[in-house]
Design a protein around this motif. Structure first.
Motif, PDB file in Angstrom:
ATOM      1  N   TYR A 408       0.854  -1.191   0.000  1.00  0.00           N
ATOM      2  CA  TYR A 408       0.000   0.000   0.000  1.00  0.00           C
ATOM      3  C   TYR A 408       0.884   1.233   0.000  1.00  0.00           C
ATOM      4  O   TYR A 408       1.801   1.352   0.821  1.00  0.00           O
ATOM      5  N   SER A 409       0.607   2.139  -0.961  1.00  0.00           N
ATOM      6  CA  SER A 409       1.415   3.351  -1.055  1.00  0.00           C
ATOM      7  C   SER A 409       0.621   4.424  -1.780  1.00  0.00           C
ATOM      8  O   SER A 409      -0.012   4.156  -2.825  1.00  0.00           O
ATOM      9  N   ASP A 410       0.651   5.636  -1.234  1.00  0.00           N
ATOM     10  CA  ASP A 410       0.003   6.800  -1.879  1.00  0.00           C
ATOM     11  C   ASP A 410      -1.450   6.526  -2.229  1.00  0.00           C
ATOM     12  O   ASP A 410      -1.899   6.762  -3.367  1.00  0.00           O
ATOM     13  N   ASN A 411      -2.191   5.978  -1.257  1.00  0.00           N
ATOM     14  CA  ASN A 411      -3.623   5.694  -1.427  1.00  0.00           C
ATOM     15  C   ASN A 411      -3.919   4.646  -2.497  1.00  0.00           C
ATOM     16  O   ASN A 411      -5.042   4.583  -3.017  1.00  0.00           O
ATOM     17  N   TRP A 412      -2.925   3.821  -2.800  1.00  0.00           N
ATOM     18  CA  TRP A 412      -3.133   2.738  -3.773  1.00  0.00           C
ATOM     19  C   TRP A 412      -2.843   1.390  -3.103  1.00  0.00           C
ATOM     20  O   TRP A 412      -1.773   1.166  -2.552  1.00  0.00           O
ATOM     21  N   HIS A 413      -3.844   0.511  -3.196  1.00  0.00           N
ATOM     22  CA  HIS A 413      -3.654  -0.887  -2.769  1.00  0.00           C
ATOM     23  C   HIS A 413      -3.172  -1.675  -3.996  1.00  0.00           C
ATOM     24  O   HIS A 413      -3.796  -1.594  -5.059  1.00  0.00           O
ATOM     25  N   ARG A 414      -2.108  -2.451  -3.820  1.00  0.00           N
ATOM     26  CA  ARG A 414      -1.531  -3.162  -4.971  1.00  0.00           C
ATOM     27  C   ARG A 414      -1.282  -4.631  -4.595  1.00  0.00           C
ATOM     28  O   ARG A 414      -0.621  -4.921  -3.600  1.00  0.00           O
ATOM     29  N   ILE A 415      -1.828  -5.527  -5.402  1.00  0.00           N
ATOM     30  CA  ILE A 415      -1.597  -6.973  -5.228  1.00  0.00           C
ATOM     31  C   ILE A 415      -0.920  -7.502  -6.481  1.00  0.00           C
ATOM     32  O   ILE A 415      -1.424  -7.323  -7.603  1.00  0.00           O
ATOM     33  N   GLU A 416       0.215  -8.146  -6.288  1.00  0.00           N
ATOM     34  CA  GLU A 416       0.965  -8.725  -7.401  1.00  0.00           C
ATOM     35  C   GLU A 416       1.109 -10.228  -7.196  1.00  0.00           C
ATOM     36  O   GLU A 416       1.505 -10.693  -6.132  1.00  0.00           O
ATOM     37  N   ILE A 417       0.774 -10.979  -8.245  1.00  0.00           N
ATOM     38  CA  ILE A 417       0.900 -12.446  -8.216  1.00  0.00           C
ATOM     39  C   ILE A 417       1.932 -12.849  -9.258  1.00  0.00           C
ATOM     40  O   ILE A 417       1.775 -12.555 -10.448  1.00  0.00           O
ATOM     41  N   ARG A 418       2.960 -13.508  -8.817  1.00  0.00           N
ATOM     42  CA  ARG A 418       3.982 -14.020  -9.738  1.00  0.00           C
ATOM     43  C   ARG A 418       3.485 -15.331 -10.336  1.00  0.00           C
ATOM     44  O   ARG A 418       3.256 -16.314  -9.633  1.00  0.00           O
ATOM     45  N   LEU A 419       3.340 -15.344 -11.646  1.00  0.00           N
ATOM     46  CA  LEU A 419       2.795 -16.530 -12.331  1.00  0.00           C
ATOM     47  C   LEU A 419       3.868 -17.559 -12.654  1.00  0.00           C
ATOM     48  O   LEU A 419       3.558 -18.733 -12.844  1.00  0.00           O
ATOM     49  N   LYS A 420       5.122 -17.118 -12.730  1.00  0.00           N
ATOM     50  CA  LYS A 420       6.211 -18.043 -13.090  1.00  0.00           C
ATOM     51  C   LYS A 420       7.446 -17.701 -12.291  1.00  0.00           C
ATOM     52  O   LYS A 420       7.610 -16.592 -11.834  1.00  0.00           O
TER      53      LYS A 420
END
Length: 420
Positions: A408-420
């Motif tokens: 979470y940074s600068d009012n942004w929620h971020r989810i990252e999924i590594r596929l490989k």
């Protein structure tokens, strides 16, 4: 490292230590035995000369006896006390052209009123020669031990440990979903029989517990849905009857609670199925198409919430996953981005071959971001979320050996999924 390899190494280490200690002991035993044998041989020479002197044999003074360079006899001019002296001496060797260490035995004898000095000596085996012989012997023994250990190792690994390997394979292939325990097979080794019985008892209990848990989860979910549906229907009918404003608010609040309880029941049942690995028939899923179809289906809902969606989606990005899990994974991600957004907020979706990123505007989370993947953890405790969406996502990711990161940074929620 395999068990048999470790066994062979331990066996060889112990063998080397034992042979080393045995070599030192052997050296001193052999050396002592050789010295003793040489001394006895020289004593026999002296006794022979003494016998000849007692029977009248006379020897030339300070001359070797009968050409024997290693035997000296001469008469003394003064009486002596009879004694024997054993020691080492250096004698020059013409053949080797150097002085060699010899064992020397000297005797002082009184025979028929005359005193005699009798001396004999001979080359002793040098310590270096004994050491070399012992080392060669031990190396031969060690070599045969190594060959024997490796041979026995292959024999033990191939035959004796065969039941053990078979049991390991059965445990590795054991799946609760098949609802079949691992039966114990008898072998010729007591320890393997005990292991097989334990594995049978363990898997039998695991299967029984799994069946009971699965039946409980299914029955609980089914039995809860019926009264919830009835309660929901009654509440809808109640809203159609004349109510005061206060009564209507109570009914509306109760209706939301019933819906939340229904979602909770369904989510817990789904989470139980995922954790029990009931979705294992993986296949290649076109994640690009799944996301695009989902965006089209949610178009009206997005517009209703006044949200702007920005996408950067590569075509034909495939993942190996059960189709149901792939759909649940993306649906929960997208619904989470919508539910925890702000008015006139934004959602950004980025998909490429190696990763999927979904980000949304939103308020600061009220809990530690590392705890949001736990059950019933919510970014906003006052929200209508039941707190299982991210937990379901995490279980799907873990089961398919992927990785997920939330920031979470600068009012942004971020989810990252590594596929490989």
């Amino acid at each position: 490292m395999k068990l048999i390899t470790r066994f062979i190494l331990i066996y060889l280490i112990i063998t080397v230590i034992v042979l080393g200690i045995g070599g030192v002991i052997s050296y001193f035993i052999i050396k002592d035995e050789i010295d003793r044998e040489l001394t006895w041989e020289f004593m026999e020479r002296i006794d022979r000369v003494t016998y000849l002197l007692e029977h009248g044999r006379r020897f030339h003074p300070r001359r070797n006896v009968d050409g024997d360079r290693n035997l000296v006899v001469h008469q003394l001019e003064y009486p002596v006390e009879e004694r024997i002296e054993v020691g080492d001496t250096l004698i020059y060797s013409d053949r080797l052209e150097q002085s060699e260490q010899n064992v020397k035995v000297s005797a002082y004898r009184n025979i028929d009123g005359r005193s005699y000095y009798i001396s004999t000596y001979g080359a002793m085996i040098e310590p270096d020669d004994i050491t070399e012989a012992v080392i060669k012997t031990l190396l031969w023994i060690l070599g045969m031990q190594i060959i024997g250990a490796i041979g026995v190792g292959f024999l033990v690994s191939g035959r004796l440990f065969k039941p053990f390997r078979e049991t390991l394979n059965k445990i590795a292939n054991f799946k609760l979903q098949k609802k079949e325990y691992v039966p114990a097979e008898k072998t010729g080794v007591k320890e393997f029989n005990d292991l097989n019985r334990f594995v049978e008892e363990m898997t039998r209990k695991a299967v029984s517990d799994y069946k009971n848990l699965k039946e409980f989860a299914e029955n609980a979910s089914h039995e809860l849905q019926t009264p919830l549906a009835i309660a929901k229907g009654k509440l809808e009918l109640l809203t159609e009857t004349p109510l005061t404003e206060e009564q209507y608010k109570y009914v509306e609040s109760l209706e939301k609670s019933v819906k939340k309880l229904s979602r909770l029941s369904e989510s817990l049942a789904l989470l139980t199925k995922i954790e029990n690995h009931e979705f294992e028939n993986n296949e290649s899923i076109n994640l690009s198409d799944v996301i695009k179809e989902s965006l089209e289906a949610f178009r009206e809902f997005i517009a209703l919430n006044n949200l702007t969606v920005e996408t950067e989606i590569e075509d034909d990005v495939h993942i190996n996953m059960h189709p149901v899990l792939a759909d649940i994974l993306w649906t929960n991600l997208f619904q989470n981005a919508i539910r925890h957004n702000v008015e006139n907020g934004k959602i950004r979706i980025h998909l490429e071959e190696r990763k999927l990123v979904i980000a949304n505007t939103g308020e600061d989370p009220e809990v530690n971001p590392d705890q949001l993947f736990e059950r019933f953890r919510k970014a906003e405790q006052s929200s209508e979320s039941i707190g299982l969406g991210l937990s379901i996502i995490k279980r799907i990711v873990d089961q398919n050996h992927l990785s997920i990161v939330y920031t979470y940074s600068d009012n942004w929620h971020r989810i990252e999924i590594r596929l490989k």
